[in-house]
Design a protein around this motif. Structure first.
Motif, mmCIF file in Angstrom:
data_model
loop_
_atom_site.group_PDB
_atom_site.id
_atom_site.type_symbol
_atom_site.label_atom_id
_atom_site.label_comp_id
_atom_site.label_asym_id
_atom_site.label_seq_id
_atom_site.Cartn_x
_atom_site.Cartn_y
_atom_site.Cartn_z
ATOM 1 N N UNK A 1 -13.717 0.517 2.175
ATOM 2 C CA UNK A 1 -13.851 1.788 1.800
ATOM 3 C C UNK A 1 -12.699 2.376 1.115
ATOM 4 N N UNK A 2 -11.310 2.102 1.907
ATOM 5 C CA UNK A 2 -10.236 2.391 1.388
ATOM 6 C C UNK A 2 -9.913 1.848 -0.102
ATOM 7 N N UNK A 3 -9.953 0.660 -0.246
ATOM 8 C CA UNK A 3 -9.939 0.139 -1.745
ATOM 9 C C UNK A 3 -10.725 0.533 -2.686
ATOM 10 N N UNK B 1 0.892 -1.221 -0.092
ATOM 11 C CA UNK B 1 0.040 0.084 -0.042
ATOM 12 C C UNK B 1 0.946 1.148 -0.045
ATOM 13 N N UNK B 2 0.911 1.990 -1.188
ATOM 14 C CA UNK B 2 1.645 3.251 -1.096
ATOM 15 C C UNK B 2 1.316 4.414 -0.203
ATOM 16 N N UNK B 3 -0.009 4.443 0.079
ATOM 17 C CA UNK B 3 -0.663 5.440 0.854
ATOM 18 C C UNK B 3 -1.140 6.577 0.030
ATOM 19 N N UNK C 1 -3.978 3.897 7.058
ATOM 20 C CA UNK C 1 -3.960 3.467 5.619
ATOM 21 C C UNK C 1 -3.437 4.588 4.787
ATOM 22 N N UNK C 2 -3.958 5.676 4.756
ATOM 23 C CA UNK C 2 -3.479 6.757 4.271
ATOM 24 C C UNK C 2 -1.800 6.983 4.272
ATOM 25 N N UNK D 1 -8.038 1.800 -4.715
ATOM 26 C CA UNK D 1 -7.510 0.641 -5.406
ATOM 27 C C UNK D 1 -6.901 -0.265 -4.913
ATOM 28 N N UNK D 2 -6.260 0.370 -3.646
ATOM 29 C CA UNK D 2 -5.221 -0.410 -2.897
ATOM 30 C C UNK D 2 -5.818 -1.583 -1.757
ATOM 31 N N UNK D 3 -5.243 -2.661 -1.771
ATOM 32 C CA UNK D 3 -5.829 -3.788 -0.804
ATOM 33 C C UNK D 3 -4.947 -3.692 0.591
ATOM 34 N N UNK D 4 -5.674 -3.421 1.675
ATOM 35 C CA UNK D 4 -4.966 -3.239 2.993
ATOM 36 C C UNK D 4 -5.175 -4.582 3.855
ATOM 37 N N UNK D 5 -4.080 -5.426 4.305
ATOM 38 C CA UNK D 5 -4.504 -6.350 5.158
ATOM 39 C C UNK D 5 -4.915 -6.036 6.691
ATOM 40 N N UNK D 6 -5.378 -7.363 7.474
ATOM 41 C CA UNK D 6 -5.801 -6.962 8.683
ATOM 42 C C UNK D 6 -5.258 -8.077 9.570
#
Length: 314
Positions: free
Chosen positions: A238-240, A5-7, A206-207, A244-249
């Protein structure tokens, strides 16, 4: 492994749009645990998947290189080989091993020749109450020791005061200090007071470029819960949609039984889909969970539960 995720630049307007209906969130979370009934071989398959997503962890004041080596041996072979042979599974490992920065080199040696990543906590874990330059130095030290992933903690006071821009700046500096190592941002949700704060802190992390957002250090009075996790997963969604970026949990603390593992996997599947049921986007911070999962697999294979002392400990 998912792309990093580039932020983004800091987007306070995204935070202003956050609205959380707490009673509805709690009802949805309670309902999730009754939506799917996983039995027999299906249950075992989901439990084996949970094993592959565990960050096997030791974060004790009396950690030694020998203890870390034992933990890494368990990460290499998390379930007794005779049980895996009986059900036709090979190559199963945990998702990662997580240690303090001073134990990273020992973990790297013990895991040489495997693809198991070494994660390190940093930034004054668990409280994070250190000057920023020292927190960044600790990240760089862990990366220099060979850490593949860094679990950082946020400044809870900034979140509680609503100083989201300042929190973003800190996290962005941490992301830069991580360099090639993936960053997991620990929100310490049990100390953020409201789900509204949890959602906003998730967005800010995430940002700033967090590759995973994580519920807890495991040291708070309240750690991972389903309502908090549901709130965080919806901010990931929402962030995706926005970037368009996927973030893990990563839920951490509070998951102790095989049933807990199944509940969180169902949550991931229902809210984010199949892609988030793999270690590239899902980690579980609950080492004690592994013992109960192994007992369930032993029961499936033999028809009886093994005594805890008969299962190899990490």
């Amino acid at each position: 492994m998912a792309a990093r995720n580039p932020g983004t630049d800091f987007r306070p307007d995204w935070l202003e749009a956050v609205r959380i209906n707490t009673p509805a969130t709690e009802r949805r979370a309670a309902n999730l645990t009754t939506r799917r009934s996983l039995k027999k071989n299906w249950q075992i398959a989901w439990l084996l998947n949970a094993v592959s997503c565990i960050d096997l962890t030791t974060l004790s004041g009396d950690d030694t290189e020998n203890r870390v080596a034992r933990l890494c041996a368990k990460a290499r072979q998390p379930i007794a080989p005779e049980l895996l042979e009986e059900i036709g599974v090979t190559g199963l490992t945990t998702g990662a091993v997580c240690v303090y920065p001073t134990m990273v080199a020992a973990a790297k040696r013990a895991l040489a020749g495997t693809a198991i990543p070494v994660a390190s906590v940093a930034t004054g874990f668990p409280a994070g109450l250190m000057p920023l330059d020292l927190r960044l130095a600790e990240i760089r030290y862990a990366v220099d020791q060979g850490a593949d992933e860094i679990d950082i903690v946020i400044s809870r006071a900034l979140a509680l005061r609503g100083e989201w821009g300042a929190l973003y700046d800190e996290l962005r500096a941490m992301r830069e200090a991580c360099g090639p190592a993936r960053m997991k941002a620990i929100l310490a949700t049990g100390e953020l007071k409201t789900l509204q704060n949890v959602a906003k802190a998730s967005h800010v992390a995430m940002q700033a470029g967090a590759d995973y957002i994580k519920t807890s250090t495991g040291k708070e009075p309240v750690n991972a819960t389903l309502p908090v996790s549901l709130t965080m997963l919806r901010t990931i969604r929402d962030y995706q949609a926005l970037t368009g970026h996927k973030v893990g949990f990563k839920p951490a603390g509070g998951l102790k039984t095989a049933k807990d593992a199944l509940n969180w996997e169902v949550l991931m599947f229902e809210e984010l889909g199949r892609d988030w049921l793999a270690p590239g986007l899902f980690r579980i911070g609950a080492s004690s969970l592994l013992g109960d999962i192994e007992r369930q697999i032993h029961h499936n294979v033999t028809g009886r539960y093994a005594a805890a002392h008969r299962l190899a400990a990490g």
